[in-house]
Structure formats: C-alpha cells, structure tokens
Enzyme design. Structure first.
Site, mmCIF file in Angstrom:
data_model
loop_
_atom_site.group_PDB
_atom_site.id
_atom_site.type_symbol
_atom_site.label_atom_id
_atom_site.label_comp_id
_atom_site.label_asym_id
_atom_site.label_seq_id
_atom_site.Cartn_x
_atom_site.Cartn_y
_atom_site.Cartn_z
ATOM 1 N N GLU A 1 3.765 -9.106 15.297
ATOM 2 C CA GLU A 1 3.410 -9.303 16.367
ATOM 3 C C GLU A 1 3.337 -10.867 16.630
ATOM 4 O OE1 GLU A 1 -0.641 -7.856 16.180
ATOM 5 O OE2 GLU A 1 -1.192 -8.249 18.162
ATOM 6 N N ARG B 1 0.969 -1.406 -0.069
ATOM 7 C CA ARG B 1 0.115 -0.003 0.010
ATOM 8 C C ARG B 1 0.866 1.313 -0.028
ATOM 9 N NH1 ARG B 1 -3.228 -1.251 4.993
ATOM 10 N NH2 ARG B 1 -2.163 -3.173 4.962
HETATM 11 O O1 LIG Z 1 3.710 -0.844 11.531
HETATM 12 P P1 LIG Z 1 3.644 -2.172 11.279
HETATM 13 O O2 LIG Z 1 2.964 -3.226 12.279
HETATM 14 O O3 LIG Z 1 4.859 -2.824 10.773
HETATM 15 O O4 LIG Z 1 2.437 -2.250 9.970
HETATM 16 C C1 LIG Z 1 2.427 -1.473 9.037
HETATM 17 C C2 LIG Z 1 2.277 -2.220 7.852
HETATM 18 O O5 LIG Z 1 1.403 -3.315 7.713
HETATM 19 C C3 LIG Z 1 0.414 -2.899 6.551
HETATM 20 O O6 LIG Z 1 1.194 -3.638 5.452
HETATM 21 P P2 LIG Z 1 1.119 -5.136 5.278
HETATM 22 O O7 LIG Z 1 2.450 -5.885 5.726
HETATM 23 O O8 LIG Z 1 -0.202 -5.647 5.689
HETATM 24 O O9 LIG Z 1 1.119 -5.268 3.574
HETATM 25 P P3 LIG Z 1 0.315 -4.635 2.267
HETATM 26 O O10 LIG Z 1 0.750 -3.249 2.345
HETATM 27 O O11 LIG Z 1 1.103 -5.557 1.593
HETATM 28 O O12 LIG Z 1 -0.998 -4.864 2.432
HETATM 29 C C4 LIG Z 1 0.886 -1.341 6.288
HETATM 30 O O13 LIG Z 1 0.600 -1.050 4.737
HETATM 31 C C5 LIG Z 1 2.107 -1.139 6.696
HETATM 32 O O14 LIG Z 1 3.407 -1.316 5.678
HETATM 33 N N1 LIG Z 2 -5.233 -2.101 11.452
HETATM 34 C C1 LIG Z 2 -4.565 -2.065 10.245
HETATM 35 N N2 LIG Z 2 -5.134 -1.479 9.361
HETATM 36 C C2 LIG Z 2 -4.607 -1.348 7.898
HETATM 37 N N3 LIG Z 2 -3.251 -1.698 7.751
HETATM 38 C C3 LIG Z 2 -2.540 -2.234 8.896
HETATM 39 N N4 LIG Z 2 -1.276 -2.592 9.159
HETATM 40 C C4 LIG Z 2 -1.104 -2.877 10.181
HETATM 41 N N5 LIG Z 2 -2.133 -2.853 10.998
HETATM 42 C C5 LIG Z 2 -3.239 -2.393 10.327
#
Ligand SMILES: O=P(O)(O)OC[C@H]1O[C@H](OP(=O)(O)OP(=O)(O)O)[C@H](O)[C@@H]1O
Ligand SMILES: Nc1ncnc2[nH]cnc12
Length: 182
Positions: free
Chosen positions: A103, A66
């Site tokens: 986590e 994202r």
């Molecule tokens: O602060 P954190 O606990 O590390 O979480 C935040 C990350 O989690 C989500 O990505 P995700 O790994 O879900 O991947 P995506 O963007 O591919 O959906 C979000 O886009 C951040 O990159």
């Molecule tokens: N609650 C949340 N919503 C969207 N993106 C996330 N990445 C980690 N936690 C999330």
C-alpha cells in the site's frame, strides 16, 4: 470455493477482529485464537490438505510468517514437501527474489533457487489475502523457478481490498481458494 458452512462458522468464530492494528484504520484479523484450538486448527489443516489433493499439488509453498504456521502442517498431512518463501535476506542459499508493491512502498520476498523442480505443481498457502501483492509475487517466483502453479489457498480473503482481481493475471487460470471471504 469456500468451505462448508459449519467449517466456515467454526473458523470465523476463532478469528479475532483487532481494530486499528498495526495502524489506525486497519481491522487486523488475528488467527492466534484459531491456532490455540486444536479442533479448529486440525479442521483447517484437513481442509487445506484436501485442496492439495483436489488440485494435484506436488509441493506446498508457505508465505512468511503466518503462512508458515498453516502450510507446514498441511504439507505433512498431505504427504508433500514444504517450501518456505521468506522475506528478503533470511535464506542461506542461492535465491530468486521478487519485489512487489505494498500500500505504501515496496517489499521483497525470496525462495531458494533450487527449491522447486521444473514442472512441479505448487499450491501456495497463506493466512490472509489482502491486496494480493504478496501472493502475486510468490506466483512470479514459482514460475521463474520453472514450476507450475496448482493454485493459491488462503484461510481468509478480505474481499473489499480486491486482492482477487490483482492476482487474476498471475494465476493464469489456476484457482484461488478462500475458505472464508469477508
Ligand atoms: O495481500 P497482501 O496485501 O500482500 O497482504 C497479505 C499478507 O500480509 C500478511 O503478512 P505480513 O507481511 O503482515 O507478515 P507476517 O505474516 O510476517 O505477519 C499476511 O500474512 C499475508 O502474507
Ligand atoms: N487486515 C489484515 N489482517 C491480518 N493480516 C493482514 N495482512 C494484510 N492485511 C491484514
């Protein structure tokens, strides 16, 4: 620093809360309504591009997946190069890798080893700061490449997960900008 109130309200109104996704107990922040609204997406892009200028960035790093959606138009708007930080195994060239704690379990991200020049100032962009693990790992990659961290900018910080505290040592005084904090 957070965004002006009118922008915050616009952005917040375009982020949907999805309970129990991807697992029970998680309130997922879905940015797809925001992406579908050109006025809101444009205002977000402008605000983040303004942060590139304010913090003297030379390059924009986006965090898969994202983060790519937000960081790529920001880089174009700011007139800067875009560098993807990808989940492990997706980049074809020589990479630097960094694993980090989730986590539950661990994950790894990678960046092309030659993507940044020594001394370049880099702004990291992502949609959400949750625990801070992903952003923290990206800061380690940037420093290992010999570049400087101009800052981290996110659309939304989940304050209750204390990602800001986790990120603080890795920021080494660089700013963490969250347009919205919930
Ligand atoms: O602060 P954190 O606990 O590390 O979480 C935040 C990350 O989690 C989500 O990505 P995700 O790994 O879900 O991947 P995506 O963007 O591919 O959906 C979000 O886009 C951040 O990159
Ligand atoms: N609650 C949340 N919503 C969207 N993106 C996330 N990445 C980690 N936690 C999330």
């Amino acid at each position: 620093m957070s965004a002006p109130a009118a922008l915050r309200e616009l952005l917040l109104s375009r982020i949907a809360d999805v309970p129990d996704y991807p697992k029970p107990g998680v309130m997922f922040k879905d940015i797809t309504p925001l992406l579908a609204d050109p006025a809101a997406f444009g205002a977000l892009t402008d605000a983040l591009a303004g942060l590139c200028e304010r913090h003297g960035a030379d390059k924009v790093v986006g965090l898969e997946a994202r983060g790519f959606i937000l960081a790529a138009p920001v880089a174009v708007r700011a007139g800067l190069g875009f560098v993807p930080v990808r989940k492990a195994g997706k980049l074809p060239g020589t990479t630097l890798g960094q694993s980090y704690e989730l986590e539950y379990g661990t994950a790894e991200i990678e960046m092309h080893a030659d993507a940044l020049k020594p001394g370049e100032r880099v702004l990291v962009i992502d949609d959400v700061l949750a625990t801070g693990g992903t952003a923290d790992a990206s800061l380690q990659l940037i420093r290992r490449a010999g570049a400087e961290v101009a800052g981290v900018a996110v659309l939304m910080e989940l304050g209750f997960l204390a990602g800001r505290q986790r990120l603080e040592p890795g920021l080494k005084g660089a700013p963490l900008e969250a347009l919205i904090t919930v």
